[in-house]
Design a protein around this motif. Structure first.
Motif, PDB file in Angstrom:
ATOM      1  N   UNK A 246       0.425  -1.389   0.039  1.00 26.65           N
ATOM      2  CA  UNK A 246       0.167  -0.094   0.201  1.00 26.65           C
ATOM      3  C   UNK A 246       0.569   0.994  -0.179  1.00 26.65           C
ATOM      4  N   UNK A 247       0.582   2.109  -0.238  1.00 27.96           N
ATOM      5  CA  UNK A 247       1.190   3.421  -0.127  1.00 27.96           C
ATOM      6  C   UNK A 247       0.902   4.201   0.807  1.00 27.96           C
ATOM      7  N   UNK A 248       1.590   5.193   1.575  1.00 26.10           N
ATOM      8  CA  UNK A 248       1.854   5.944   2.673  1.00 26.10           C
ATOM      9  C   UNK A 248       0.793   6.469   3.408  1.00 26.10           C
ATOM     10  N   UNK A 249       0.337   5.350   4.704  1.00 28.95           N
ATOM     11  CA  UNK A 249      -0.982   5.962   5.328  1.00 28.95           C
ATOM     12  C   UNK A 249      -0.843   6.370   6.599  1.00 28.95           C
ATOM     13  N   UNK A 250      -0.454   6.732   7.785  1.00 32.39           N
ATOM     14  CA  UNK A 250      -0.517   7.898   9.232  1.00 32.39           C
ATOM     15  C   UNK A 250      -0.892   6.019   9.933  1.00 32.39           C
ATOM     16  N   UNK A 251      -0.541   5.896  10.548  1.00 26.41           N
ATOM     17  CA  UNK A 251      -1.002   5.161  12.045  1.00 26.41           C
ATOM     18  C   UNK A 251      -2.444   4.708  12.105  1.00 26.41           C
ATOM     19  N   UNK A 252      -2.459   6.300  12.807  1.00 25.15           N
ATOM     20  CA  UNK A 252      -4.147   6.174  13.419  1.00 25.15           C
ATOM     21  C   UNK A 252      -4.704   6.345  12.375  1.00 25.15           C
ATOM     22  N   UNK A 253      -4.883   6.436  11.244  1.00 24.09           N
ATOM     23  CA  UNK A 253      -5.938   6.723   9.848  1.00 24.09           C
ATOM     24  C   UNK A 253      -7.014   6.564  10.416  1.00 24.09           C
ATOM     25  N   UNK A 254      -7.381   5.358  10.590  1.00 22.77           N
ATOM     26  CA  UNK A 254      -8.454   4.461  10.743  1.00 22.77           C
ATOM     27  C   UNK A 254      -9.500   5.207  11.813  1.00 22.77           C
ATOM     28  N   UNK A 255      -9.270   6.079  13.205  1.00 30.70           N
ATOM     29  CA  UNK A 255      -9.195   7.178  13.784  1.00 30.70           C
ATOM     30  C   UNK A 255     -10.469   7.875  12.570  1.00 30.70           C
ATOM     31  N   UNK A 256     -10.553   8.258  11.902  1.00 29.91           N
ATOM     32  CA  UNK A 256     -11.199   9.627  11.101  1.00 29.91           C
ATOM     33  C   UNK A 256     -11.516   8.544   9.437  1.00 29.91           C
ATOM     34  N   UNK A 257     -11.801   7.325   9.790  1.00 32.59           N
ATOM     35  CA  UNK A 257     -13.117   6.986   9.363  1.00 32.59           C
ATOM     36  C   UNK A 257     -14.233   6.621  10.008  1.00 32.59           C
ATOM     37  N   UNK A 258     -15.010   6.270   8.090  1.00 30.70           N
ATOM     38  CA  UNK A 258     -16.770   6.795   8.709  1.00 30.70           C
ATOM     39  C   UNK A 258     -17.661   5.269   8.595  1.00 30.70           C
ATOM     40  N   UNK A 259     -18.556   5.415   9.813  1.00 29.22           N
ATOM     41  CA  UNK A 259     -18.759   3.942   9.628  1.00 29.22           C
ATOM     42  C   UNK A 259     -20.095   3.729   8.698  1.00 29.22           C
ATOM     43  N   UNK A 260     -20.859   3.628   7.517  1.00 28.99           N
ATOM     44  CA  UNK A 260     -21.831   4.013   7.244  1.00 28.99           C
ATOM     45  C   UNK A 260     -23.510   2.917   8.227  1.00 28.99           C
ATOM     46  N   UNK A 261     -24.173   3.423   7.685  1.00 29.70           N
ATOM     47  CA  UNK A 261     -25.486   3.363   9.165  1.00 29.70           C
ATOM     48  C   UNK A 261     -26.147   2.474   8.226  1.00 29.70           C
ATOM     49  N   UNK A 262     -27.053   1.685   8.788  1.00 30.68           N
ATOM     50  CA  UNK A 262     -27.612   1.194   7.868  1.00 30.68           C
ATOM     51  C   UNK A 262     -28.765   1.155   7.665  1.00 30.68           C
TER      52      UNK A 262
END
Length: 454
Positions: free
Chosen positions: A424-440
């Motif tokens: 993969x390309x470089x991504x910050x280690x804490x990147x997952x903290x800024x992901x949004x989970x899609x609502x059901x």
């Protein structure tokens, strides 16, 4: 000469039953002991009117003569000359219920035999015809000699090919947990970077084989997810901003990767999931992450060799020309059909050879259009609510100049689900903290059109 009873029975079967000439002939042979040929029966039926007329005349004369000569001869024993005569004698010696029952049973057996004979005859005809055909083919094959292979080369001089690389529905800041899809899929910034790196690897391998050196990179919308309700935007403001920057940098790395091998022209159309406005049909394209992405990438890649950005066209669709192929880029979220879009442009004197679209996260390739899958693959909404299973994928096209004719357009879908071999390309280690989970419960809520109070 044949007994006249055969003639009359043949005519009776033909007129009173659903039988053709062949069936009549087989019934006479099997049920009445007829030993003549099919051609004789066919002649009888073709001349049935004359035969019936003659029989009526002969029967009248015979009956008159019999009344004169045999008036006192009722007790004489005679042989039965026909089934009808036998039936008359049988009827006199049995009760009416017995006669009716036996006659029905007899007719039922005759009908069953006729149906079975017809069914077997038709099957035998098909089998015989097939066997004859196979025999002729085998005989012909034995007589033929193998066609010698003629080695040849294809002259590609003067043929120009270009690539159209589609980025569709990346939803880079979306989070899909394993539990959302029963372990079938997960997604975050790290997986997104690996899938785009795999996409670039496949692009380089295949496009180089075609001899392509120039490509158009089309961003067809929904590069990010967005919270559209004002309180959600305020609550997730930091996550939205950080997620946008991380995702934009992943796309920038993807572009830089391709620029090592190709000259790239970049164009964008906008999607619906990236909008910041609550209204799905909003035409305020400036309030859209797809618009912001184009303007973010342009300055940071300004010095990158082999990269050129076209001006932003604020719309969900854009007609472009590559190697004389008229291609309509369309995100795909409004209710227009492919056919209606093609007709719309035809009324503006613009030919559309192919429509490239996305939005539905499901790969469909047709003669006149291509619908790309998404980078995400399955998520909670599609897997649990829509009951749709799909794989992460993207699609690119090779366009070959038709030399005055309609250009050849070759679609190439790329499966991106499995990325174990890619870092993969470089991504910050804490990147997952800024992901949004899609609502059901996507789609629930919004503006009330009509409220009825009882």
């Amino acid at each position: 000469m044949y007994d006249s009873s055969f003639k009359l029975k043949a005519i009776e079967l033909f007129e009173d039953s659903d039988l053709d000439v062949q069936d009549v002939y087989e019934t006479l042979v099997s049920d009445h002991g007829f030993s003549g040929t099919y051609q004789i029966v066919k002649v009888w039926i073709n001349n049935k009117d004359d035969i019936k007329k003659k029989y009526l005349n002969d029967a009248t004369e015979s009956r008159d003569q019999k009344d004169i000569d045999d008036d006192d001869d009722d007790d004489n024993v005679t042989l039965f000359d026909s089934d009808d005569e036998y039936d008359d004698k049988f009827d006199k010696n049995h009760s009416i219920p017995e006669v009716v029952s036996l006659r029905r049973s007899r007719q039922n057996l005759m009908d069953q035999n006729r149906i079975l004979r017809k069914m077997f005859r038709e099957q035998d005809r098909v089998i015989n015809a097939t066997n004859a055909l196979l025999k002729d083919l085998l005989d012909a094959a034995k007589r033929r000699e193998a066609v010698p292979f003629a080695a040849h080369t294809i002259d590609d001089d003067g043929v120009t090919r270009a690539g159209l690389i589609q980025l569709a529905d990346l939803h880079l800041n979306e989070a899909v947990l394993s539990v959302d899809t029963k372990g079938k899929n997960t997604f975050d910034f790290h997986i997104a970077s690996k899938r785009l790196q795999k996409y670039a690897y496949r692009l380089k391998t295949i496009l180089r084989a075609y001899g392509v050196t120039k490509v158009v990179l089309a961003l067809t919308g929904d590069m990010f997810n967005s919270n559209r309700r004002k309180d959600e935007i305020l609550r997730n403001l930091k996550a939205l901003a950080e997620g946008f920057l991380i995702g934009a940098d992943i796309i920038a790395s993807f572009i830089q990767d391709l620029a090592q091998d190709f000259e790239i022209e970049i164009i964008s159309v906008f999607g619906n999931e990236s909008r910041l406005d609550e209204e799905i049909q909003s035409i305020d394209f400036h309030n859209n992450f797809d618009y912001l992405l184009h303007h973010y990438l342009q300055p940071i890649l300004a010095t990158q060799k082999n990269v050129m950005f076209h001006p932003v066209v604020t719309d969900h669709e854009l007609l472009i020309n590559i190697n004389n192929a008229q291609i309509l880029l369309w995100h795909g979220h409004n209710r227009a059909s492919i056919d209606k879009l093609i007709v719309k442009y035809a009324k503006m004197d613009e030919i559309v050879h192919y429509v490239v679209t996305g939005h539905k996260h499901h790969l469909i390739l047709k003669e006149e259009s291509g619908q790309s899958g998404s980078l995400v693959g399955d998520n909670a909404y599609s897997f649990q609510r829509l009951n749709v299973a799909s794989r992460a994928s993207q699609t690119f096209y090779v366009i070959e100049d038709g030399d005055g004719k309609r250009p050849d357009l070759l679609p190439h879908p790329v499966d991106l689900q499995n990325v174990d071999r890619f870092d993969g390309y470089p991504v910050p280690e804490n990147a997952s903290e800024f992901s949004l989970r899609r609502s059901l419960i996507k789609g629930v809520g919004g503006q009330t059109i009509l409220r009825i109070v009882v």
